[in-house]
Design an enzyme around this catalytic site. Structure first.
Site, PDB file in Angstrom:
ATOM      1  CG  HIS A  86      -1.733   1.235   1.375  1.00 10.18           C
ATOM      2  ND1 HIS A  86      -2.929   1.374   0.729  1.00 10.18           N
ATOM      3  CD2 HIS A  86      -1.535   2.393   2.057  1.00 10.18           C
ATOM      4  CE1 HIS A  86      -3.433   2.560   0.990  1.00 10.18           C
ATOM      5  NE2 HIS A  86      -2.617   3.199   1.803  1.00 10.18           N
ATOM      6  CG  ASP A 165     -12.045   3.281   6.118  1.00 15.12           C
ATOM      7  OD1 ASP A 165     -11.572   4.127   6.893  1.00 15.12           O
ATOM      8  OD2 ASP A 165     -11.779   3.249   4.909  1.00 15.12           O
ATOM      9  NE  ARG A 172     -10.649  10.163   9.861  1.00 18.35           N
ATOM     10  CZ  ARG A 172      -9.762   9.428   9.171  1.00 18.35           C
ATOM     11  NH1 ARG A 172     -10.103   8.259   8.670  1.00 18.35           N
ATOM     12  NH2 ARG A 172      -8.535   9.856   9.004  1.00 18.35           N
ATOM     13  CB  SER A 187      -8.686   4.870   7.786  1.00 17.21           C
ATOM     14  OG  SER A 187      -9.058   4.982   6.445  1.00 17.21           O
ATOM     15  CE  LYS A 191      -8.837   2.152   3.433  1.00 18.50           C
ATOM     16  NZ  LYS A 191      -9.279   3.546   3.339  1.00 18.50           N
TER      17      LYS A 191
END
Ligand code: URA
Length: 437
Positions: A86, A165, A172, A187, A191
């Site tokens: 990621h 999320d 947010r 968050s 995932k």
């Protein structure tokens, strides 16, 4: 969990800097996902978290609760350890497209879900969608079967992944509570946990074009995310990398895929190759394919040199329906209107602010201003000169591509405000700053 728990009590608890129990976090996330707790109470709670923070234990519990709020991918049918990667996001970041085939060519399994981009340029999925015929949606059976067969599948994030999320992030975004370390870390990691891979590598960017502007901020975020992953039995490593300038020379979807094609054939920009060797080496370590990062880098150099990473890329494109000639013959559409921004003086390119370059690429059509905007896969730019490189007056520094004459003019004006040339060779921040384990 006591039956009489009230959201107002949890807000008060967090406002006063106290920690929630695991059961309280579960109750809060489940209640919010189900629509039983209203946005205004969660907004107040998120602001309390923003100011008071969360303990490492609370952050792990929040991650698990969000991961389990929707579908949890079961990759056990693949029968091998899978590794995921990621990036916290950057301009010109096309590393996933290179890393998937490189790492799979070394024998590890990459089963990855990616997002579309909002902002500067497209995400990995947008880049793949620029290849004619490429399918970014596979059934779970097809996904698993493809990873078993060729060691690599890359698909768009399922709509059922981490609904908590999705809801919390949207809230947010409009309540000035995005920038909270435990909320960002949980968050991102929820995932990754829901996506099922046993090994995770995080590319945490810092600098002008990154979410985290400073190295210290990136280091703190990385430490929280690595702790979450390792606490949940996912072997997790973070690489802190520079995003003051764009990665590579190409910014914009099809232009970036062309750069990936070059890099997989042993060419392409040095910074892109360097970061892929670092990230890929840790992916191999966390997939338990190699003993250490040095062995990982050696294996990756080999698969680039002997063509097996390139062949794996072709197998991957073919498996997901992409037209092979589009990549082998480089037949990806590039926007027809082009102009070069020329150096106004002779000297070293001083800085090329990544955020501003991202903005420029978006103006040319390469990114989305809103979720509904359409991307122009052929739009973008090439940095013919990168920071630290010498340029003579009148030579090109940037080459812009778009479909709209007005955007081209606007782009050239913006370029004049971005590019700085000076007589001193600039000191550049290191591409790879640290590795956090
Ligand atoms: N990216 C995410 O996925 N979540 C955040 O909270 C911030 C960036």
């Amino acid at each position: 969990m006591k039956k009489d728990v009230r959201m107002v009590d949890l807000i008060e608890q967090k406002r006063d800097g106290k920690a929630h129990s695991r059961a309280e976090i579960r109750w809060l996330i489940n209640g919010y996902t189900a629509g039983d707790i209203p946005d205004y109470q969660i907004a107040a709670w998120a602001m309390a978290v923003f100011f008071r923070g969360m303990t490492p234990e609370e952050t792990v519990e929040l991650t698990v609760a969000m991961a389990e709020s929707g579908e949890m991918l079961d990759l056990s049918a693949i029968g091998r350890r899978c590794v995921d990667k990621h990036s916290t996001g950057g301009v010109g970041d096309k590393t996933t497209l290179l890393l998937g085939p490189m790492v799979a060519a070394c024998g590890a399994s990459v089963a990855k879900m990616s997002g579309r981009g909002l902002g500067h340029t497209g995400g990995t999925i947008d880049k793949l969608e620029g290849i004619p015929g490429f399918r970014v949606e596979l059934s779970q059976t097809e996904f698993v079967e493809q990873v078993q067969r060729i060691g690599l599948a890359l698909i768009a994030q399922s709509g059922n992944l981490t609904p908590a999320d999705k809801k919390l992030y949207a809230l947010r975004d409009v309540t000035a509570t995005v920038n909270s370390l435990p909320l960002i870390a949980s968050s991102v990691m929820s995932k990754k946990i829901a996506a099922g891979a046993q090994g995770i590598v995080l590319d945490v960017k810092y600098g002008a074009g990154a979410f985290m502007k400073t190295l210290a901020g990136a280091r703190n975020l990385a430490a929280v995310m690595v702790n979450i992953g390792n606490s949940l039995q996912r072997k997790t490593t973070a690489v802190l990398s520079d995003m003051n300038q764009p990665l590579g020379r190409a910014v914009g979807n099809n232009l970036e895929v062309l750069e990936v094609i070059d890099a997989l054939q042993g060419e392409g920009p040095e910074d892109l190759r360097t970061i892929c060797l670092e990230l890929g080496a840790w992916m191999l370590v966390n997939a338990e394919t190699v003993a250490d990062a040095a062995e990982g880098k050696e294996r990756l150099r080999q698969v680039l040199a002997d063509g097996s990473a390139w062949r794996k890329f072709l197998a991957f494109i073919e498996a997901q329906g992409g037209r092979l000639a589009a990549v082998t013959e480089r037949k990806l559409e590039i926007a027809p209107l082009t102009a070069a921004f020329l150096a106004k003086e002779t000297g070293y390119v001083q800085e090329v602010d990544a955020q501003k370059i991202g903005r420029l690429a978006m103006i040319l059509g390469a990114g989305r201003e809103t979720k509904e905007s359409l991307i122009d896969y052929g739009a973008g730019l090439i940095l013919t000169r990168k920071p630290g490189e010498w340029v003579e007056q009148g030579q090109p520094v940037l080459q812009l591509y778009t479909r709209d004459a007005q955007k081209l003019d606007q782009g050239l004006q913006l370029a004049a405000a971005i590019i700085r040339i000076g007589q001193e060779q600039p000191t550049l921040s290191p591409l790879i700053a640290e590795v956090v384990q």
